[in-house]
Design an enzyme around this catalytic site. Sequence first.
Site, short mmCIF file in Angstrom:
data_model
loop_
_atom_site.label_atom_id
_atom_site.label_comp_id
_atom_site.label_asym_id
_atom_site.label_seq_id
_atom_site.Cartn_x
_atom_site.Cartn_y
_atom_site.Cartn_z
N HIS A 86 -1.66 -20.99 0.27
CA HIS A 86 -0.56 -20.07 0.58
C HIS A 86 0.27 -19.70 -0.64
O HIS A 86 0.63 -18.56 -0.84
CB HIS A 86 0.36 -20.65 1.67
CG HIS A 86 -0.25 -20.61 3.03
ND1 HIS A 86 -1.44 -21.24 3.34
CD2 HIS A 86 0.15 -20.00 4.17
CE1 HIS A 86 -1.74 -21.03 4.60
NE2 HIS A 86 -0.79 -20.27 5.14
N LEU A 137 11.12 0.87 7.02
CA LEU A 137 10.50 1.30 5.78
C LEU A 137 11.18 2.61 5.36
O LEU A 137 11.33 3.51 6.19
CB LEU A 137 9.01 1.50 6.01
CG LEU A 137 8.04 1.62 4.85
CD1 LEU A 137 8.03 3.03 4.26
CD2 LEU A 137 8.34 0.62 3.74
N ARG A 196 8.12 3.89 -5.09
CA ARG A 196 8.21 2.94 -3.97
C ARG A 196 7.18 1.84 -4.11
O ARG A 196 7.46 0.67 -3.84
CB ARG A 196 8.03 3.67 -2.63
CG ARG A 196 8.20 2.74 -1.43
CD ARG A 196 8.19 3.47 -0.11
NE ARG A 196 6.90 4.08 0.17
CZ ARG A 196 6.65 4.90 1.19
NH1 ARG A 196 7.64 5.24 2.01
NH2 ARG A 196 5.46 5.40 1.38
N LYS A 235 6.44 -2.01 1.90
CA LYS A 235 5.25 -1.40 2.55
C LYS A 235 4.08 -2.37 2.40
O LYS A 235 3.16 -2.17 1.62
CB LYS A 235 4.95 -0.02 1.96
CG LYS A 235 4.28 0.90 3.01
CD LYS A 235 4.30 2.35 2.61
CE LYS A 235 3.49 3.22 3.55
NZ LYS A 235 4.04 3.33 4.92
N GLU A 269 12.42 2.07 14.13
CA GLU A 269 11.50 3.12 13.66
C GLU A 269 10.21 3.06 14.47
O GLU A 269 10.02 2.18 15.29
CB GLU A 269 11.21 2.95 12.17
CG GLU A 269 10.50 1.65 11.83
CD GLU A 269 10.06 1.54 10.37
OE1 GLU A 269 9.87 2.56 9.71
OE2 GLU A 269 9.89 0.39 9.92
N ARG A 271 -8.25 -20.20 -1.72
CA ARG A 271 -7.26 -20.04 -0.66
C ARG A 271 -6.19 -21.12 -0.71
O ARG A 271 -6.47 -22.31 -0.65
CB ARG A 271 -7.93 -20.06 0.71
CG ARG A 271 -6.96 -19.71 1.83
CD ARG A 271 -7.64 -19.59 3.19
NE ARG A 271 -6.67 -19.16 4.18
CZ ARG A 271 -5.79 -19.97 4.77
NH1 ARG A 271 -5.76 -21.24 4.46
NH2 ARG A 271 -4.92 -19.48 5.64
N TYR A 287 0.82 -1.21 0.00
CA TYR A 287 0.00 0.00 0.00
C TYR A 287 0.85 1.25 0.00
O TYR A 287 2.07 1.20 0.18
CB TYR A 287 -0.95 -0.01 1.20
CG TYR A 287 -0.30 0.32 2.53
CD1 TYR A 287 0.49 -0.62 3.19
CD2 TYR A 287 -0.45 1.58 3.11
CE1 TYR A 287 1.08 -0.31 4.41
CE2 TYR A 287 0.14 1.89 4.33
CZ TYR A 287 0.90 0.93 4.97
OH TYR A 287 1.50 1.24 6.17
C1 LIG Z 1 4.69 4.41 5.70
C2 LIG Z 1 5.63 4.14 6.82
C3 LIG Z 1 6.58 5.09 7.25
C4 LIG Z 1 6.60 6.52 6.75
O1 LIG Z 1 6.77 6.63 5.39
P1 LIG Z 1 6.32 7.96 4.62
O2 LIG Z 1 6.56 7.62 3.19
O3 LIG Z 1 7.20 9.06 5.09
O4 LIG Z 1 4.88 8.18 4.94
C5 LIG Z 1 7.50 4.70 8.22
N1 LIG Z 1 7.48 3.47 8.76
C6 LIG Z 1 6.57 2.54 8.41
C7 LIG Z 1 6.60 1.20 9.04
C8 LIG Z 1 5.61 2.85 7.44
O5 LIG Z 1 4.70 1.93 7.09
#
Ligand SMILES: *Cc1c(COP(=O)(O)O)cnc(C)c1O
Length: 284
Positions: free
Chosen positions: A101, A202, A51, A146, A178, A99, A32
Amino acid sequence: MAFAILNGQLIDRSEAKVDIEDRGYQFGDGVYEVIRIYNGKMFTVNMHLERLAKSLDSIGISFPFTEQQLTEMLEMLIEKNNLQLGIIYLQVTRGVAPRNHAFPAEPVQPMLVAYTKQLERPIHHLQNGVKTMLVEDMRWLRCDIKSLNLLGNILAKQKAAESGCFEAIQHRGQAVTEGSSTNVFIVKNKLLITHPSDQHILRGITKEVILQLCREHDISIEERVFTLEELAAADEVFLSSTTSEIMPITEVDGKMVGNGLPGPITRKLQAGFVQEIEKQCGAL
Ligand SMILES: *Cc1c(COP(=O)(O)O)cnc(C)c1O
Protein backbone atom coordinates in the site's frame (compact mmCIF):
# COMPACT_ATOMS: atom_id res chain seq x y z
CA MET A 1 -3.32 1.68 -37.59
CA ALA A 2 -4.19 3.46 -34.36
CA PHE A 3 -1.48 4.80 -32.07
CA ALA A 4 -1.22 5.28 -28.33
CA ILE A 5 1.35 6.94 -26.10
CA LEU A 6 3.02 4.79 -23.47
CA ASN A 7 5.55 6.68 -21.36
CA GLY A 8 6.39 9.24 -23.97
CA GLN A 9 6.65 6.75 -26.82
CA LEU A 10 4.24 6.62 -29.72
CA ILE A 11 3.39 2.95 -30.27
CA ASP A 12 0.82 0.72 -31.98
CA ARG A 13 -2.29 0.87 -29.78
CA SER A 14 -2.59 -2.93 -29.67
CA GLU A 15 0.94 -3.15 -28.26
CA ALA A 16 0.20 -0.70 -25.44
CA LYS A 17 0.23 -2.98 -22.37
CA VAL A 18 0.98 -2.34 -18.72
CA ASP A 19 2.41 -4.60 -16.01
CA ILE A 20 0.01 -6.47 -13.66
CA GLU A 21 1.78 -4.69 -10.80
CA ASP A 22 1.12 -1.24 -12.16
CA ARG A 23 -0.24 0.65 -9.14
CA GLY A 24 -3.03 2.11 -11.23
CA TYR A 25 -4.25 -1.40 -11.97
CA GLN A 26 -3.91 -2.64 -8.37
CA PHE A 27 -4.84 0.42 -6.30
CA GLY A 28 -6.28 3.00 -8.67
CA ASP A 29 -3.15 4.90 -7.65
CA GLY A 30 -3.17 7.55 -10.34
CA VAL A 31 -5.06 10.39 -12.00
CA TYR A 32 -6.54 11.09 -15.42
CA GLU A 33 -7.89 13.68 -17.84
CA VAL A 34 -10.30 13.67 -20.77
CA ILE A 35 -9.60 16.36 -23.37
CA ARG A 36 -12.05 17.25 -26.15
CA ILE A 37 -10.89 17.45 -29.78
CA TYR A 38 -12.84 19.57 -32.26
CA ASN A 39 -11.54 19.96 -35.83
CA GLY A 40 -8.37 18.10 -34.85
CA LYS A 41 -7.59 20.70 -32.15
CA MET A 42 -7.58 20.33 -28.37
CA PHE A 43 -10.12 22.48 -26.51
CA THR A 44 -8.94 24.18 -23.26
CA VAL A 45 -5.82 22.00 -23.24
CA ASN A 46 -3.84 24.28 -20.91
CA MET A 47 -6.55 24.14 -18.27
CA HIS A 48 -6.60 20.34 -18.46
CA LEU A 49 -2.84 20.04 -18.14
CA GLU A 50 -2.80 22.47 -15.21
CA ARG A 51 -5.46 20.41 -13.45
CA LEU A 52 -3.48 17.24 -14.22
CA ALA A 53 -0.40 18.83 -12.61
CA LYS A 54 -2.50 19.70 -9.53
CA SER A 55 -3.98 16.20 -9.26
CA LEU A 56 -0.49 14.66 -9.56
CA ASP A 57 0.92 17.04 -7.00
CA SER A 58 -1.84 16.28 -4.49
CA ILE A 59 -0.99 12.55 -4.52
CA GLY A 60 2.77 13.05 -4.63
CA ILE A 61 3.56 11.84 -8.14
CA SER A 62 6.31 13.83 -9.80
CA PHE A 63 5.68 13.89 -13.50
CA PRO A 64 8.58 13.46 -15.92
CA PHE A 65 7.17 15.72 -18.68
CA THR A 66 6.63 19.48 -18.92
CA GLU A 67 3.29 20.90 -20.02
CA GLN A 68 4.93 21.89 -23.32
CA GLN A 69 6.33 18.40 -23.95
CA LEU A 70 3.02 16.80 -23.11
CA THR A 71 1.11 19.19 -25.41
CA GLU A 72 3.45 18.34 -28.29
CA MET A 73 3.08 14.62 -27.61
CA LEU A 74 -0.72 14.88 -27.61
CA GLU A 75 -0.72 16.95 -30.80
CA MET A 76 1.40 14.28 -32.46
CA LEU A 77 -1.02 11.58 -31.27
CA ILE A 78 -4.02 13.45 -32.72
CA GLU A 79 -2.23 13.88 -36.03
CA LYS A 80 -1.04 10.26 -36.24
CA ASN A 81 -4.54 9.00 -35.47
CA ASN A 82 -6.06 11.45 -37.91
CA LEU A 83 -8.58 12.48 -35.26
CA GLN A 84 -10.99 15.29 -36.12
CA LEU A 85 -13.81 14.96 -33.58
CA GLY A 86 -13.29 13.00 -30.38
CA ILE A 87 -11.38 12.81 -27.13
CA ILE A 88 -7.97 12.07 -25.75
CA TYR A 89 -7.96 9.89 -22.64
CA LEU A 90 -4.82 10.41 -20.60
CA GLN A 91 -3.79 8.78 -17.34
CA VAL A 92 -0.75 8.78 -15.12
CA THR A 93 -0.17 6.15 -12.44
CA ARG A 94 2.53 6.00 -9.78
CA GLY A 95 4.20 3.22 -11.77
CA VAL A 96 5.11 -0.45 -11.38
CA ALA A 97 6.30 -1.83 -8.04
CA PRO A 98 5.84 -4.96 -5.86
CA ARG A 99 2.39 -4.74 -4.27
CA ASN A 100 2.43 -2.73 -1.05
CA HIS A 101 0.00 0.00 0.00
CA ALA A 102 2.75 2.48 0.90
CA PHE A 103 4.54 4.31 -1.94
CA PRO A 104 7.52 2.37 -3.37
CA ALA A 105 10.59 2.97 -1.18
CA GLU A 106 12.70 3.50 -4.28
CA PRO A 107 10.86 5.97 -6.53
CA VAL A 108 9.67 4.36 -9.75
CA GLN A 109 8.93 5.92 -13.13
CA PRO A 110 5.30 7.14 -13.33
CA MET A 111 3.35 5.44 -16.12
CA LEU A 112 1.76 7.73 -18.70
CA VAL A 113 -0.85 6.32 -21.07
CA ALA A 114 -2.78 8.30 -23.69
CA TYR A 115 -5.02 7.28 -26.55
CA THR A 116 -7.73 8.81 -28.69
CA LYS A 117 -11.33 7.94 -29.45
CA GLN A 118 -13.68 9.25 -32.10
CA LEU A 119 -16.73 10.80 -30.50
CA GLU A 120 -19.57 12.85 -31.97
CA ARG A 121 -21.05 15.81 -30.12
CA PRO A 122 -24.21 14.59 -28.29
CA ILE A 123 -26.41 16.84 -30.44
CA HIS A 124 -29.74 15.11 -29.73
CA HIS A 125 -29.30 15.30 -25.94
CA LEU A 126 -27.96 18.88 -26.15
CA GLN A 127 -31.15 19.92 -27.93
CA ASN A 128 -33.70 17.88 -26.00
CA GLY A 129 -32.21 17.44 -22.56
CA VAL A 130 -31.75 14.29 -20.48
CA LYS A 131 -33.30 12.47 -17.54
CA THR A 132 -31.44 12.12 -14.25
CA MET A 133 -31.96 10.49 -10.88
CA LEU A 134 -30.82 11.25 -7.33
CA VAL A 135 -28.19 9.08 -5.65
CA GLU A 136 -26.60 9.49 -2.22
CA ASP A 137 -22.97 10.60 -2.63
CA MET A 138 -20.89 7.70 -1.25
CA ARG A 139 -17.47 9.01 -2.29
CA TRP A 140 -14.44 10.03 -0.24
CA LEU A 141 -13.56 13.58 0.81
CA ARG A 142 -10.98 14.36 -1.88
CA CYS A 143 -13.31 14.52 -4.87
CA ASP A 144 -11.25 17.52 -6.07
CA ILE A 145 -8.60 15.05 -7.30
CA LYS A 146 -9.38 13.54 -10.72
CA SER A 147 -8.43 10.15 -9.37
CA LEU A 148 -8.61 6.73 -11.05
CA ASN A 149 -10.50 5.52 -7.95
CA LEU A 150 -13.98 5.74 -9.43
CA LEU A 151 -15.99 3.05 -7.62
CA GLY A 152 -18.38 5.55 -6.02
CA ASN A 153 -18.87 7.28 -9.37
CA ILE A 154 -19.32 3.97 -11.21
CA LEU A 155 -21.93 2.66 -8.77
CA ALA A 156 -23.86 5.95 -9.03
CA LYS A 157 -23.77 5.89 -12.83
CA GLN A 158 -24.81 2.23 -12.94
CA LYS A 159 -27.91 3.03 -10.85
CA ALA A 160 -28.75 5.79 -13.33
CA ALA A 161 -28.19 3.48 -16.29
CA GLU A 162 -30.44 0.79 -14.78
CA SER A 163 -33.19 3.42 -14.43
CA GLY A 164 -32.79 4.60 -18.02
CA CYS A 165 -31.22 7.88 -16.86
CA PHE A 166 -28.34 9.72 -18.47
CA GLU A 167 -26.74 10.74 -15.18
CA ALA A 168 -26.94 10.32 -11.41
CA ILE A 169 -27.09 13.56 -9.41
CA GLN A 170 -25.31 12.91 -6.12
CA HIS A 171 -26.12 14.52 -2.77
CA ARG A 172 -24.63 14.39 0.72
CA GLY A 173 -27.73 14.50 2.86
CA GLN A 174 -29.62 17.60 1.68
CA ALA A 175 -26.62 19.10 -0.15
CA VAL A 176 -26.40 18.46 -3.90
CA THR A 177 -22.77 17.86 -4.93
CA GLU A 178 -22.33 16.79 -8.57
CA GLY A 179 -23.04 14.10 -11.15
CA SER A 180 -21.01 10.88 -11.42
CA SER A 181 -18.79 12.51 -14.05
CA THR A 182 -20.39 15.93 -14.49
CA ASN A 183 -20.98 19.18 -12.58
CA VAL A 184 -24.56 20.26 -11.87
CA PHE A 185 -26.12 23.73 -12.09
CA ILE A 186 -29.57 25.08 -11.23
CA VAL A 187 -31.27 28.32 -12.29
CA LYS A 188 -33.80 30.06 -10.04
CA ASN A 189 -35.22 33.49 -10.90
CA LYS A 190 -32.42 34.04 -13.46
CA LEU A 191 -29.74 33.28 -10.86
CA LEU A 192 -27.33 30.43 -11.67
CA ILE A 193 -26.24 28.35 -8.66
CA THR A 194 -23.60 25.61 -8.53
CA HIS A 195 -21.60 23.83 -5.82
CA PRO A 196 -18.30 25.60 -4.96
CA SER A 197 -15.14 23.88 -6.19
CA ASP A 198 -14.02 22.45 -2.85
CA GLN A 199 -13.03 18.90 -1.81
CA HIS A 200 -16.60 17.60 -2.34
CA ILE A 201 -16.58 17.97 -6.14
CA LEU A 202 -14.27 17.87 -9.11
CA ARG A 203 -13.48 21.31 -10.47
CA GLY A 204 -14.70 20.83 -14.05
CA ILE A 205 -12.96 22.67 -16.85
CA THR A 206 -16.37 23.01 -18.53
CA LYS A 207 -17.64 24.54 -15.26
CA GLU A 208 -14.77 27.04 -15.38
CA VAL A 209 -15.66 27.98 -18.97
CA ILE A 210 -19.30 28.43 -17.89
CA LEU A 211 -18.28 30.75 -15.03
CA GLN A 212 -16.31 32.80 -17.56
CA LEU A 213 -19.29 32.91 -19.94
CA CYS A 214 -21.52 34.13 -17.09
CA ARG A 215 -19.16 37.05 -16.45
CA GLU A 216 -19.14 37.92 -20.17
CA HIS A 217 -22.93 37.63 -20.59
CA ASP A 218 -23.94 39.31 -17.32
CA ILE A 219 -25.55 36.17 -15.94
CA SER A 220 -25.56 36.26 -12.13
CA ILE A 221 -23.93 33.28 -10.52
CA GLU A 222 -23.56 32.02 -6.97
CA GLU A 223 -21.07 29.28 -6.16
CA ARG A 224 -22.62 27.85 -3.01
CA VAL A 225 -24.10 24.64 -1.72
CA PHE A 226 -27.72 24.17 -2.81
CA THR A 227 -30.24 21.68 -1.43
CA LEU A 228 -32.42 18.91 -2.83
CA GLU A 229 -35.36 21.21 -2.18
CA GLU A 230 -33.82 23.97 -4.29
CA LEU A 231 -33.08 21.44 -7.02
CA ALA A 232 -36.72 20.29 -7.03
CA ALA A 233 -37.95 23.92 -7.24
CA ALA A 234 -35.45 25.06 -9.92
CA ASP A 235 -36.58 26.77 -13.14
CA GLU A 236 -33.74 25.14 -15.09
CA VAL A 237 -31.18 22.44 -14.35
CA PHE A 238 -28.20 21.42 -16.46
CA LEU A 239 -24.98 19.46 -16.20
CA SER A 240 -21.56 20.05 -17.69
CA SER A 241 -18.52 18.03 -18.72
CA THR A 242 -15.93 17.77 -21.45
CA THR A 243 -17.94 15.20 -23.42
CA SER A 244 -21.47 16.37 -22.42
CA GLU A 245 -20.73 20.11 -22.85
CA ILE A 246 -23.71 22.03 -21.41
CA MET A 247 -26.54 19.53 -21.25
CA PRO A 248 -30.09 20.45 -20.22
CA ILE A 249 -31.70 18.27 -17.55
CA THR A 250 -35.43 17.94 -18.10
CA GLU A 251 -36.21 15.36 -15.42
CA VAL A 252 -34.91 14.64 -11.91
CA ASP A 253 -36.14 11.45 -10.18
CA GLY A 254 -39.19 11.23 -12.44
CA LYS A 255 -40.21 14.87 -11.85
CA MET A 256 -40.20 17.38 -14.67
CA VAL A 257 -37.86 20.37 -14.41
CA GLY A 258 -39.76 23.64 -15.10
CA ASN A 259 -41.98 23.05 -18.14
CA GLY A 260 -39.92 20.02 -19.19
CA LEU A 261 -38.01 21.87 -21.92
CA PRO A 262 -34.45 23.25 -21.89
CA GLY A 263 -34.61 26.77 -20.41
CA PRO A 264 -33.48 30.15 -21.79
CA ILE A 265 -30.35 30.57 -19.64
CA THR A 266 -29.23 27.03 -20.48
CA ARG A 267 -29.73 27.86 -24.18
CA LYS A 268 -27.82 31.11 -23.89
CA LEU A 269 -24.88 29.38 -22.21
CA GLN A 270 -24.93 26.60 -24.81
CA ALA A 271 -24.68 29.21 -27.58
CA GLY A 272 -21.83 30.96 -25.76
CA PHE A 273 -20.06 27.64 -25.30
CA VAL A 274 -20.23 26.85 -29.02
CA GLN A 275 -18.76 30.31 -29.73
CA GLU A 276 -15.90 29.53 -27.34
CA ILE A 277 -15.24 26.19 -29.08
CA GLU A 278 -15.23 27.94 -32.46
CA LYS A 279 -12.87 30.61 -31.17
CA GLN A 280 -10.34 27.98 -30.08
CA CYS A 281 -10.88 25.20 -32.62
CA GLY A 282 -12.64 26.72 -35.65
CA ALA A 283 -16.21 26.43 -36.99
CA LEU A 284 -18.20 23.36 -35.93
C1 LIG B 1 -14.19 15.00 -15.05
C2 LIG B 1 -15.30 15.20 -14.08
C3 LIG B 1 -16.20 16.27 -14.17
C4 LIG B 1 -16.24 17.21 -15.36
O1 LIG B 1 -15.06 17.89 -15.58
P1 LIG B 1 -14.73 18.50 -17.02
O2 LIG B 1 -13.35 19.01 -16.86
O3 LIG B 1 -15.72 19.58 -17.27
O4 LIG B 1 -14.84 17.39 -18.01
C5 LIG B 1 -17.13 16.44 -13.14
N1 LIG B 1 -17.20 15.59 -12.11
C6 LIG B 1 -16.38 14.53 -12.00
C7 LIG B 1 -16.50 13.63 -10.82
C8 LIG B 1 -15.42 14.29 -12.97
O5 LIG B 1 -14.61 13.23 -12.87
